[in-house]
Design a protein around this motif. Structure first.
Motif, PDB file in Angstrom:
ATOM      1  N   LYS A  99       0.965  -1.240   0.092  1.00  0.00           N
ATOM      2  CA  LYS A  99      -0.092   0.002  -0.022  1.00  0.00           C
ATOM      3  C   LYS A  99       0.668   1.369  -0.079  1.00  0.00           C
ATOM      4  O   LYS A  99       0.325   2.383  -0.602  1.00  0.00           O
ATOM      5  CB  LYS A  99      -1.000   0.046   1.241  1.00  0.00           C
ATOM      6  N   LYS A 100       2.015   1.331   0.746  1.00  0.00           N
ATOM      7  CA  LYS A 100       2.893   2.425   0.520  1.00  0.00           C
ATOM      8  C   LYS A 100       3.416   2.696  -0.845  1.00  0.00           C
ATOM      9  O   LYS A 100       3.666   3.924  -0.982  1.00  0.00           O
ATOM     10  CB  LYS A 100       4.245   2.077   1.220  1.00  0.00           C
ATOM     11  N   ALA A 101       3.215   1.980  -1.747  1.00  0.00           N
ATOM     12  CA  ALA A 101       3.824   2.169  -3.213  1.00  0.00           C
ATOM     13  C   ALA A 101       2.970   3.258  -4.119  1.00  0.00           C
ATOM     14  O   ALA A 101       3.220   3.939  -4.635  1.00  0.00           O
ATOM     15  CB  ALA A 101       3.602   0.912  -4.024  1.00  0.00           C
ATOM     16  N   LEU A 102       1.726   3.344  -3.135  1.00  0.00           N
ATOM     17  CA  LEU A 102       0.614   4.689  -3.862  1.00  0.00           C
ATOM     18  C   LEU A 102       1.280   5.773  -3.567  1.00  0.00           C
ATOM     19  O   LEU A 102       1.200   6.823  -4.283  1.00  0.00           O
ATOM     20  CB  LEU A 102      -0.776   4.493  -3.139  1.00  0.00           C
ATOM     21  N   GLU A 103       2.358   6.052  -2.517  1.00  0.00           N
ATOM     22  CA  GLU A 103       2.946   7.437  -2.358  1.00  0.00           C
ATOM     23  C   GLU A 103       3.848   7.734  -3.748  1.00  0.00           C
ATOM     24  O   GLU A 103       3.918   8.700  -3.877  1.00  0.00           O
ATOM     25  CB  GLU A 103       3.489   7.309  -0.934  1.00  0.00           C
ATOM     26  N   ALA A 104       4.486   6.426  -3.956  1.00  0.00           N
ATOM     27  CA  ALA A 104       5.550   6.602  -4.989  1.00  0.00           C
ATOM     28  C   ALA A 104       4.683   7.218  -6.438  1.00  0.00           C
ATOM     29  O   ALA A 104       5.157   8.128  -7.185  1.00  0.00           O
ATOM     30  CB  ALA A 104       6.326   5.423  -5.385  1.00  0.00           C
ATOM     31  N   MET A 105       3.587   6.607  -6.656  1.00  0.00           N
ATOM     32  CA  MET A 105       2.721   6.813  -7.767  1.00  0.00           C
ATOM     33  C   MET A 105       2.402   8.326  -7.589  1.00  0.00           C
ATOM     34  O   MET A 105       2.343   9.132  -8.616  1.00  0.00           O
ATOM     35  CB  MET A 105       1.624   6.020  -7.880  1.00  0.00           C
ATOM     36  N   ALA A 144      -0.830  13.974 -16.811  1.00  0.00           N
ATOM     37  CA  ALA A 144      -1.084  13.935 -15.268  1.00  0.00           C
ATOM     38  C   ALA A 144      -2.676  13.722 -14.915  1.00  0.00           C
ATOM     39  O   ALA A 144      -2.926  13.177 -14.251  1.00  0.00           O
ATOM     40  CB  ALA A 144      -0.711  15.554 -14.850  1.00  0.00           C
ATOM     41  N   ASN A 145      -3.463  14.164 -15.927  1.00  0.00           N
ATOM     42  CA  ASN A 145      -5.060  13.987 -15.755  1.00  0.00           C
ATOM     43  C   ASN A 145      -5.301  12.518 -15.777  1.00  0.00           C
ATOM     44  O   ASN A 145      -5.934  12.187 -14.932  1.00  0.00           O
ATOM     45  CB  ASN A 145      -5.673  14.722 -16.800  1.00  0.00           C
ATOM     46  N   ILE A 146      -4.600  11.968 -16.697  1.00  0.00           N
ATOM     47  CA  ILE A 146      -4.721  10.341 -16.929  1.00  0.00           C
ATOM     48  C   ILE A 146      -4.445   9.522 -15.489  1.00  0.00           C
ATOM     49  O   ILE A 146      -4.980   8.633 -15.040  1.00  0.00           O
ATOM     50  CB  ILE A 146      -4.035   9.901 -18.089  1.00  0.00           C
ATOM     51  N   VAL A 147      -3.179  10.137 -15.005  1.00  0.00           N
ATOM     52  CA  VAL A 147      -2.579   9.302 -14.092  1.00  0.00           C
ATOM     53  C   VAL A 147      -3.209   9.576 -12.809  1.00  0.00           C
ATOM     54  O   VAL A 147      -3.681   8.699 -11.760  1.00  0.00           O
ATOM     55  CB  VAL A 147      -0.953   9.922 -13.927  1.00  0.00           C
ATOM     56  N   GLU A 148      -4.021  11.052 -12.637  1.00  0.00           N
ATOM     57  CA  GLU A 148      -4.633  11.305 -11.241  1.00  0.00           C
ATOM     58  C   GLU A 148      -5.911  10.733 -11.455  1.00  0.00           C
ATOM     59  O   GLU A 148      -6.255  10.180 -10.336  1.00  0.00           O
ATOM     60  CB  GLU A 148      -4.876  12.756 -11.458  1.00  0.00           C
ATOM     61  N   LYS A 149      -6.374  10.402 -12.468  1.00  0.00           N
ATOM     62  CA  LYS A 149      -7.555   9.415 -12.612  1.00  0.00           C
ATOM     63  C   LYS A 149      -7.714   8.023 -12.367  1.00  0.00           C
ATOM     64  O   LYS A 149      -8.274   7.372 -11.476  1.00  0.00           O
ATOM     65  CB  LYS A 149      -8.326   9.359 -13.877  1.00  0.00           C
ATOM     66  N   GLU A 150      -6.338   7.629 -12.522  1.00  0.00           N
ATOM     67  CA  GLU A 150      -6.152   6.117 -12.207  1.00  0.00           C
ATOM     68  C   GLU A 150      -5.671   5.951 -10.682  1.00  0.00           C
ATOM     69  O   GLU A 150      -6.047   4.989 -10.159  1.00  0.00           O
ATOM     70  CB  GLU A 150      -4.773   5.589 -12.830  1.00  0.00           C
ATOM     71  N   SER A 199      -6.973   7.886  -8.168  1.00  0.00           N
ATOM     72  CA  SER A 199      -8.183   8.239  -7.536  1.00  0.00           C
ATOM     73  C   SER A 199      -8.632   6.811  -7.613  1.00  0.00           C
ATOM     74  O   SER A 199      -9.648   6.439  -6.633  1.00  0.00           O
ATOM     75  CB  SER A 199      -8.954   9.461  -8.472  1.00  0.00           C
ATOM     76  N   GLY A 200      -8.835   6.166  -8.932  1.00  0.00           N
ATOM     77  CA  GLY A 200      -9.573   4.877  -8.885  1.00  0.00           C
ATOM     78  C   GLY A 200      -9.069   3.901  -7.959  1.00  0.00           C
ATOM     79  O   GLY A 200     -10.050   3.147  -7.424  1.00  0.00           O
ATOM     80  N   LEU A 201      -8.024   3.919  -7.756  1.00  0.00           N
ATOM     81  CA  LEU A 201      -7.162   3.017  -6.871  1.00  0.00           C
ATOM     82  C   LEU A 201      -7.573   3.483  -5.394  1.00  0.00           C
ATOM     83  O   LEU A 201      -7.850   2.312  -4.595  1.00  0.00           O
ATOM     84  CB  LEU A 201      -5.710   2.993  -6.926  1.00  0.00           C
ATOM     85  N   GLU A 202      -7.561   4.543  -5.178  1.00  0.00           N
ATOM     86  CA  GLU A 202      -8.087   4.968  -3.786  1.00  0.00           C
ATOM     87  C   GLU A 202      -9.615   4.854  -3.358  1.00  0.00           C
ATOM     88  O   GLU A 202      -9.646   4.368  -2.227  1.00  0.00           O
ATOM     89  CB  GLU A 202      -7.693   6.455  -3.607  1.00  0.00           C
ATOM     90  N   HIS A 203     -10.213   4.564  -4.368  1.00  0.00           N
ATOM     91  CA  HIS A 203     -11.732   4.445  -4.400  1.00  0.00           C
ATOM     92  C   HIS A 203     -11.880   3.090  -4.141  1.00  0.00           C
ATOM     93  O   HIS A 203     -12.610   2.417  -3.251  1.00  0.00           O
ATOM     94  CB  HIS A 203     -12.414   4.967  -5.687  1.00  0.00           C
ATOM     95  N   GLU A 204     -10.874   2.225  -4.918  1.00  0.00           N
ATOM     96  CA  GLU A 204     -11.325   0.721  -4.571  1.00  0.00           C
ATOM     97  C   GLU A 204     -10.694   0.153  -3.271  1.00  0.00           C
ATOM     98  O   GLU A 204     -11.557  -0.434  -2.627  1.00  0.00           O
ATOM     99  CB  GLU A 204     -10.260   0.094  -5.506  1.00  0.00           C
ATOM    100  N   LYS A 205      -9.782   1.078  -2.562  1.00  0.00           N
ATOM    101  CA  LYS A 205      -9.243   0.609  -1.510  1.00  0.00           C
ATOM    102  C   LYS A 205     -10.349   1.028  -0.277  1.00  0.00           C
ATOM    103  O   LYS A 205     -10.288   0.277   0.733  1.00  0.00           O
ATOM    104  CB  LYS A 205      -7.990   1.643  -0.910  1.00  0.00           C
ATOM    105  N   LYS A 206     -11.150   1.940  -0.469  1.00  0.00           N
ATOM    106  CA  LYS A 206     -12.333   2.202   0.682  1.00  0.00           C
ATOM    107  C   LYS A 206     -13.401   1.188   0.395  1.00  0.00           C
ATOM    108  O   LYS A 206     -14.211   0.867   1.225  1.00  0.00           O
ATOM    109  CB  LYS A 206     -12.868   3.762   0.204  1.00  0.00           C
TER     110      LYS A 206
END
Length: 298
Positions: free
Chosen positions: A261-267, A283-289, A291-298
């Motif tokens: 889970k710490k790898a998200l910080e590197a992203m 940056a917009n594409i990466v930000e959406k990706e 955001s999607g991963l963080e939403h999955e985590k919840k």
């Protein structure tokens, strides 16, 4: 009087050479060198004759132009007659998610294919543009027959050029995982004659980075790990900073999906670098990706 001995495309070769020669500041004498006579060169530039290949390559060297540069200028000179011209426009349209532009380009290819339905190059162009459209509109796809045609073409390659590498990278998401692994092994095989050329090497790196993403999304982590190791061992040159950053991002994405889970910080750090460098669309594409991963985590 119009020259009927050679086609318009053949005559254009001499015209384009003249444009480049003059743009580079070389005289006809300097361009001809010891390879051909000045009258021969003049006839070539004025569309009266064409040159055999070894003479043409030699006089290109005499004006410091390589075949890659010449092909690009030749394509531009021919304008809409050359379907390869849409390549740059396709890349720009993907980044800006300009679906209208992509659909116009797709129509251009389809119209050409209607006139020459058995043309292999046009069939591949059609598959390529449909695959690209999928990135901005998932309702687009390629048929089973088109996919088989694509795979058979790629499997038959003995040498992978720029076109083939980009075609493979842009269509990777449609290819079966096992076949994808086989094709990427073929593409990166050490016997490729042109693999050390900078533009070929960069295209391979970009393609492999895209395939890593496909493997990670499919949870085929061992295949992804091998390609990450391949790029690490390749020691991506500092000239290719964007590709180095993308590898860091893909490696972090791989680690995150494997449970770190710490790898998200590197992203997120990669995202900040993209923003700092004003790479807005990426940056917009990466930000959406992310955001999607963080939403999955919840």
């Amino acid at each position: 009087m119009k020259n009927t001995k050679y086609s318009e495309d053949e005559v254009a070769i001499g015209f384009v050479f003249k444009l480049l020669r003059e743009a580079k500041g070389f005289s006809q004498e300097e361009a001809a060198g010891n390879e051909i006579s000045v009258p021969q060169l003049s006839n070539f530039e004025n569309g009266k004759t064409i040159l055999v290949t070894h003479h043409f390559i030699a006089i290109l060297n005499n004006i410091n132009v390589d075949m890659f540069e010449f092909q690009n200028t030749y394509n531009q000179y021919l304008g809409s007659k050359d379907v390869l011209l849409f390549s740059t426009k396709v890349s720009d349209a993907i980044m800006t998610q300009n679906i209208v532009q992509l659909e116009l380009l797709a129509k251009q290819v389809e119209d050409s294919l209607l006139l020459k339905p058995s043309n292999k190059k046009l069939k591949l162009d059609n598959i390529r543009i449909k695959s690209v459209l999928y990135f901005v509109d998932p309702t687009y796809s390629i048929t089973g027959d088109e996919l088989n045609f694509l795979i058979n073409y790629l499997c038959g390659l003995k040498e992978w050029g720029m076109y083939d590498i980009r075609l493979f990278g842009q269509c990777a998401q449609f290819i079966d995982i096992l076949k994808l692994a086989d094709l990427v092994t073929r593409m990166t095989a050490p016997m490729q004659a042109n693999s050390e050329l900078h533009h070929i090497k960069l295209a391979i790196i970009q393609c492999v980075l895209n395939v890593i993403n496909v493997f990670v999304n499919a949870k085929m982590f061992e295949h992804a790990r091998r390609l990450i190791k391949y790029l690490e061992d390749s020691k991506i040159h500092e000239y290719f900073m964007f590709e180095k950053l993308t590898l860091i991002y893909n490696r972090a994405n791989y680690s995150y999906r494997k449970g770190d889970k710490k790898a998200l910080e590197a992203m997120k750090e990669c995202l900040e670098v993209l923003k700092f460098c004003d790479c807005v669309n990426t940056a917009n594409i990466v930000e959406k990706e992310i955001s999607g991963l963080e939403h999955e985590k919840k």
